[in-house]
Design an enzyme around this catalytic site. Sequence first.
Site, mmCIF file in Angstrom:
data_model
loop_
_atom_site.group_PDB
_atom_site.id
_atom_site.type_symbol
_atom_site.label_atom_id
_atom_site.label_comp_id
_atom_site.label_asym_id
_atom_site.label_seq_id
_atom_site.Cartn_x
_atom_site.Cartn_y
_atom_site.Cartn_z
ATOM 1 N N GLY A 1 0.627 -1.318 -0.060
ATOM 2 C CA GLY A 1 0.043 -0.045 0.150
ATOM 3 C C GLY A 1 0.807 1.158 0.110
ATOM 4 O O GLY A 1 0.337 2.425 -0.523
ATOM 5 N N GLU B 1 3.840 4.059 6.155
ATOM 6 C CA GLU B 1 2.712 3.245 5.809
ATOM 7 C C GLU B 1 1.367 3.935 5.285
ATOM 8 O O GLU B 1 1.451 5.126 5.332
ATOM 9 C CB GLU B 1 2.060 2.850 7.157
ATOM 10 C CG GLU B 1 2.183 1.264 7.536
ATOM 11 C CD GLU B 1 1.209 0.479 6.895
ATOM 12 O OE1 GLU B 1 1.263 0.676 5.673
ATOM 13 O OE2 GLU B 1 0.716 -0.584 7.529
ATOM 14 N N ASP B 2 0.686 3.300 4.392
ATOM 15 C CA ASP B 2 -0.177 3.868 3.580
ATOM 16 C C ASP B 2 -1.569 4.610 4.736
ATOM 17 O O ASP B 2 -1.864 5.702 4.522
ATOM 18 C CB ASP B 2 -0.883 3.176 2.606
ATOM 19 C CG ASP B 2 -1.433 1.811 3.190
ATOM 20 O OD1 ASP B 2 -1.177 1.522 4.241
ATOM 21 O OD2 ASP B 2 -2.194 1.162 2.374
ATOM 22 N N ASP C 1 -5.872 2.325 10.367
ATOM 23 C CA ASP C 1 -7.183 2.238 10.536
ATOM 24 C C ASP C 1 -7.444 1.826 11.802
ATOM 25 O O ASP C 1 -7.755 2.717 12.782
ATOM 26 C CB ASP C 1 -7.766 1.117 9.406
ATOM 27 C CG ASP C 1 -9.171 0.968 9.232
ATOM 28 O OD1 ASP C 1 -9.878 1.955 9.443
ATOM 29 O OD2 ASP C 1 -9.635 -0.066 9.082
ATOM 30 N N LYS D 1 -7.546 7.109 10.177
ATOM 31 C CA LYS D 1 -8.719 7.357 10.520
ATOM 32 C C LYS D 1 -9.186 7.114 11.836
ATOM 33 O O LYS D 1 -9.153 6.079 12.449
ATOM 34 C CB LYS D 1 -9.506 5.987 9.928
ATOM 35 C CG LYS D 1 -9.563 6.041 8.383
ATOM 36 C CD LYS D 1 -10.220 4.657 7.819
ATOM 37 C CE LYS D 1 -10.182 4.305 6.462
ATOM 38 N NZ LYS D 1 -10.708 3.167 6.034
ATOM 39 N N PHE E 1 -14.224 3.952 3.389
ATOM 40 C CA PHE E 1 -13.127 3.300 2.544
ATOM 41 C C PHE E 1 -12.652 4.053 1.478
ATOM 42 O O PHE E 1 -13.392 4.556 0.589
ATOM 43 C CB PHE E 1 -13.932 2.041 2.133
ATOM 44 C CG PHE E 1 -12.846 0.948 1.446
ATOM 45 C CD1 PHE E 1 -12.272 0.099 2.237
ATOM 46 C CD2 PHE E 1 -12.671 0.782 0.155
ATOM 47 C CE1 PHE E 1 -11.290 -0.815 1.914
ATOM 48 C CE2 PHE E 1 -11.773 0.127 -0.359
ATOM 49 C CZ PHE E 1 -10.992 -0.738 0.492
ATOM 50 N N VAL E 2 -11.483 3.877 1.263
ATOM 51 C CA VAL E 2 -10.728 4.712 0.257
ATOM 52 C C VAL E 2 -9.820 3.779 -0.652
ATOM 53 O O VAL E 2 -9.298 2.724 -0.145
ATOM 54 C CB VAL E 2 -9.855 5.718 0.712
ATOM 55 C CG1 VAL E 2 -10.650 6.802 1.396
ATOM 56 C CG2 VAL E 2 -8.794 5.444 1.878
ATOM 57 N N ASP F 1 -5.861 -0.319 -2.401
ATOM 58 C CA ASP F 1 -6.562 -0.992 -3.321
ATOM 59 C C ASP F 1 -7.846 -1.475 -2.665
ATOM 60 O O ASP F 1 -8.322 -1.559 -1.397
ATOM 61 C CB ASP F 1 -5.954 -2.442 -3.358
ATOM 62 C CG ASP F 1 -5.995 -3.405 -2.152
ATOM 63 O OD1 ASP F 1 -5.564 -2.957 -1.055
ATOM 64 O OD2 ASP F 1 -6.431 -4.544 -2.262
ATOM 65 N N ARG G 1 -4.813 0.498 -7.081
ATOM 66 C CA ARG G 1 -3.412 1.032 -6.402
ATOM 67 C C ARG G 1 -2.844 1.795 -7.476
ATOM 68 O O ARG G 1 -2.100 2.847 -6.959
ATOM 69 C CB ARG G 1 -2.524 -0.304 -6.104
ATOM 70 C CG ARG G 1 -2.992 -1.088 -5.070
ATOM 71 C CD ARG G 1 -1.668 -1.887 -4.746
ATOM 72 N NE ARG G 1 -2.178 -3.264 -4.059
ATOM 73 C CZ ARG G 1 -2.457 -3.293 -2.698
ATOM 74 N NH1 ARG G 1 -2.353 -2.164 -2.003
ATOM 75 N NH2 ARG G 1 -2.622 -4.169 -1.975
#
Length: 177
Positions: free
Chosen positions: A46, A100-101, A104, A132, A153-154, A160, A166
């Site tokens: 990610g 990190e992407d 959550d 988030k 959700f993104v 992805d 992606r």
Amino acid sequence: MIQIKDKTFEVFIPEAGLAEKVAAVAERINRDYEGKNPVFVAVLNGSFMFAADLLKKIRIPCEITFVKVASYHAMHSTGKVKELIGLTEDLAGRHVVVVEDIVDTGITMEQILAQLRTHRPASVKTAVLLFKPEALQRDVPLDYVCFEIANRFVVGYGLDYDGYGRNLASLYVLREG
Ligand code: IMP
């Protein structure tokens, strides 16, 4: 608007908006890590676009390495354990920045940090594209955050939906209703 498999997504943060925030975070890291020769540990898959854009803006001497998180069911345990794979660098005594992407629930980041700390680094900080806050369940240090977003959700910019999306240059959000 775009369609990925069975879902429709709309632009959430356009490419230029992402670039601006990523560059600003890179500037903070350039200042904070002057003279420290940090090692950036980017978590695949990610983070690949975020890591590339962030690191192009880093001007101090640094090393970059990539890891993956593999989930597996541990024996004698009901929960899934996440193992870091691909780490070959010696992190002992080094200043580590995890890239990190998204954070959550924070469970992934918590486990990454726990495993990195077994290598006895001098310090560990985190750089994340997205956070988030409403979903957070773990107390993880978030040192460099580009965007705090709602619990939606993104996809895109490395993230992805079921393996797709992606490659998108902007960040998209799932359309509600
Ligand atoms: P956490 O362990 O709950 O913090 O989840 C982190 C991982 O979940 C990320 O590295 C992503 O792979 C995935 N994830 C969480 N939210 C999203 C999202 O909105 N879009 C895509 N992937 C997500």
